[in-house]
Design an enzyme around this catalytic site. Structure first.
Site, PDB file in Angstrom:
ATOM      1  N   ASP A   1      35.276  -5.747 -14.146  1.00 33.68           N
ATOM      2  CA  ASP A   1      35.155  -6.147 -12.657  1.00 33.68           C
ATOM      3  C   ASP A   1      35.998  -5.214 -11.736  1.00 33.68           C
ATOM      4  O   ASP A   1      37.086  -5.243 -12.152  1.00 33.68           O
ATOM      5  CB  ASP A   1      35.721  -7.544 -12.617  1.00 33.68           C
ATOM      6  CG  ASP A   1      35.463  -8.159 -11.060  1.00 33.68           C
ATOM      7  OD1 ASP A   1      34.452  -8.435 -10.559  1.00 33.68           O
ATOM      8  OD2 ASP A   1      36.334  -8.080 -10.497  1.00 33.68           O
ATOM      9  N   LYS A  18      32.711  -4.358  -5.960  1.00 33.74           N
ATOM     10  CA  LYS A  18      32.588  -5.227  -4.529  1.00 33.74           C
ATOM     11  C   LYS A  18      32.754  -4.429  -3.323  1.00 33.74           C
ATOM     12  O   LYS A  18      33.558  -3.381  -3.347  1.00 33.74           O
ATOM     13  CB  LYS A  18      33.777  -6.092  -4.603  1.00 33.74           C
ATOM     14  CG  LYS A  18      33.709  -7.004  -5.955  1.00 33.74           C
ATOM     15  CD  LYS A  18      35.031  -8.040  -5.657  1.00 33.74           C
ATOM     16  CE  LYS A  18      35.398  -8.567  -7.202  1.00 33.74           C
ATOM     17  NZ  LYS A  18      36.209  -7.736  -7.823  1.00 33.74           N
ATOM     18  N   HIS A  65      32.862  -8.918  -1.339  1.00 31.83           N
ATOM     19  CA  HIS A  65      34.257  -9.405  -1.715  1.00 31.83           C
ATOM     20  C   HIS A  65      34.746 -10.711  -1.089  1.00 31.83           C
ATOM     21  O   HIS A  65      35.240 -11.597  -1.792  1.00 31.83           O
ATOM     22  CB  HIS A  65      35.451  -8.199  -1.538  1.00 31.83           C
ATOM     23  CG  HIS A  65      36.559  -8.161  -2.462  1.00 31.83           C
ATOM     24  ND1 HIS A  65      37.163  -7.052  -3.061  1.00 31.83           N
ATOM     25  CD2 HIS A  65      37.277  -9.235  -3.006  1.00 31.83           C
ATOM     26  CE1 HIS A  65      38.170  -7.322  -3.918  1.00 31.83           C
ATOM     27  NE2 HIS A  65      38.294  -8.801  -3.702  1.00 31.83           N
ATOM     28  N   TYR A  95      40.546  -2.362  -4.685  1.00 36.12           N
ATOM     29  CA  TYR A  95      41.591  -2.290  -5.644  1.00 36.12           C
ATOM     30  C   TYR A  95      42.188  -0.778  -5.641  1.00 36.12           C
ATOM     31  O   TYR A  95      43.281  -0.595  -6.399  1.00 36.12           O
ATOM     32  CB  TYR A  95      41.238  -2.641  -7.167  1.00 36.12           C
ATOM     33  CG  TYR A  95      40.667  -4.091  -7.264  1.00 36.12           C
ATOM     34  CD1 TYR A  95      40.943  -5.045  -6.435  1.00 36.12           C
ATOM     35  CD2 TYR A  95      40.077  -4.453  -8.338  1.00 36.12           C
ATOM     36  CE1 TYR A  95      40.652  -6.139  -6.503  1.00 36.12           C
ATOM     37  CE2 TYR A  95      39.303  -5.663  -8.638  1.00 36.12           C
ATOM     38  CZ  TYR A  95      39.792  -6.699  -7.650  1.00 36.12           C
ATOM     39  OH  TYR A  95      39.483  -7.906  -7.874  1.00 36.12           O
TER      40      TYR A  95
END
Length: 313
Positions: A52, A86, A119, A57
């Site tokens: 994931d 995402k 997200h 990030y």
């Protein structure tokens, strides 16, 4: 001779997408790029096949490097690895969705992703600043786009074949109902915080009814207080079945029909979180009926601001 326990290899078929999602997933919210690459490599080595990721990030390149290393070495095949990433909040406007998706694919070094999630349901002011704030430190939202408009842009990615399934993250049951009522392509996956202190049974029931996979993040409580790993019901079961509390929590997640994500940079923890085996039915009942603590650790569901990601300076 007893048959081997296959819980760790559980796959959940996607009713609204192609393929199946491995229930045992590895989350890549790891701030350091070198640590991300090493942890992803270790996770692949011990058997994880579900990863994931997220634009937010800022480490998709490191994940992609580790994946490519394994693919080129022949230790895994692309068709055996399920990769989710995402769309971040600043890219909700439909014209921004495809460029954001393509940028994630480039960073991950993949020609397709298996699942693409919104997200959070909150649109932020579009632009390069992932965390737009006003002079008072308040998030600047984008009133110029609706969630269903963003969803339509994801549906078009599925039409084009580069995205095998789509879904939502950090969403309430009320908002999920709205999308399900209007979607042309149904959500395949919904990623939310869930653990025995936040079991989300009502949302899970709705997902089951509509063929949606619930994917639990913070499945071990993210190490925050009160620690679900220290919950007496969990520790007693762990002692009885000769497993760690983490293995009990993760087995519970799979056995109740959800997929989960867990994150670590420690090789021994990564291995521990994969080496699951089934719990007896009485243990599952004890977890459902015997735990009364109720805690949400991440307030993202109310603001769109992830609680586990530090603000960029």
């Amino acid at each position: 001779m007893a048959s081997p326990d296959t819980l760790r290899y559980t796959k959940i078929p996607l009713a609204h997408g192609s393929g199946a999602i491995p229930a045992v997933g590895f989350g890549t919210l790891i701030p350091d790029l070198l640590a991300t690459r090493q942890a992803t490599r270790t996770a692949l080595d011990v058997g994880f096949r579900h990863f994931d990721c997220a634009e937010r990030y800022r480490n998709e390149e490191a994940v992609g490097d580790a994946l490519q290393e394994a693919l080129k070495a022949g230790t895994v095949r692309r068709e055996d690895v399920f990769v989710t990433t995402k769309l971040w909040n600043t890219n909700h406007r439909p014209e921004r969705v495809r460029p954001a998706f393509e940028a994630s694919c480039r960073r991950l070094q993949l020609d397709h992703v298996d699942c693409y999630l919104i997200h959070t349901p909150f649109a932020f002011r579009p632009g390069d600043d992932q965390d737009p704030r006003d002079e008072h430190g308040q998030v600047i939202y984008d009133p110029g786009v609706t969630l269903i408009e963003t969803w339509g842009a994801l549906e078009r990615l599925v039409d084009e074949g580069r995205c095998r399934s789509i879904g939502l993250s950090d969403i309430t049951l009320e908002k999920l109902r709205e999308i399900v009522a209007q979607a042309r392509i149904m959500p395949a996956v919904v990623q939310i915080e869930s653990h025995p202190y936040l079991p989300e049974w009502e949302l899970l029931d709705f997902c089951r009814e509509h063929g949606i996979v619930l994917l639990a993040f913070a499945a071990l409580g993210h190490g925050l207080d009160p620690k679900v790993l220290d919950e007496p019901v969990i520790t007693a079961i762990a002692q009885r079945v000769h497993k760690t509390p983490a293995q009990v929590l993760l087995a519970w997640a799979v056995q109740r029909g959800t997929a989960f994500l867990t994150t670590s940079v420690a090789p021994e923890r990564i291995r521990e979180n994969f080496e699951l085996s089934s719990l007896p039915e009485d243990a599952l009942r004890e977890i459902r009926d015997g735990i009364t603590t109720s805690v949400r650790f991440n307030a993202v569901i109310g603001s769109g601001v992830p609680g586990f990601i530090p603000r960029a300076s």
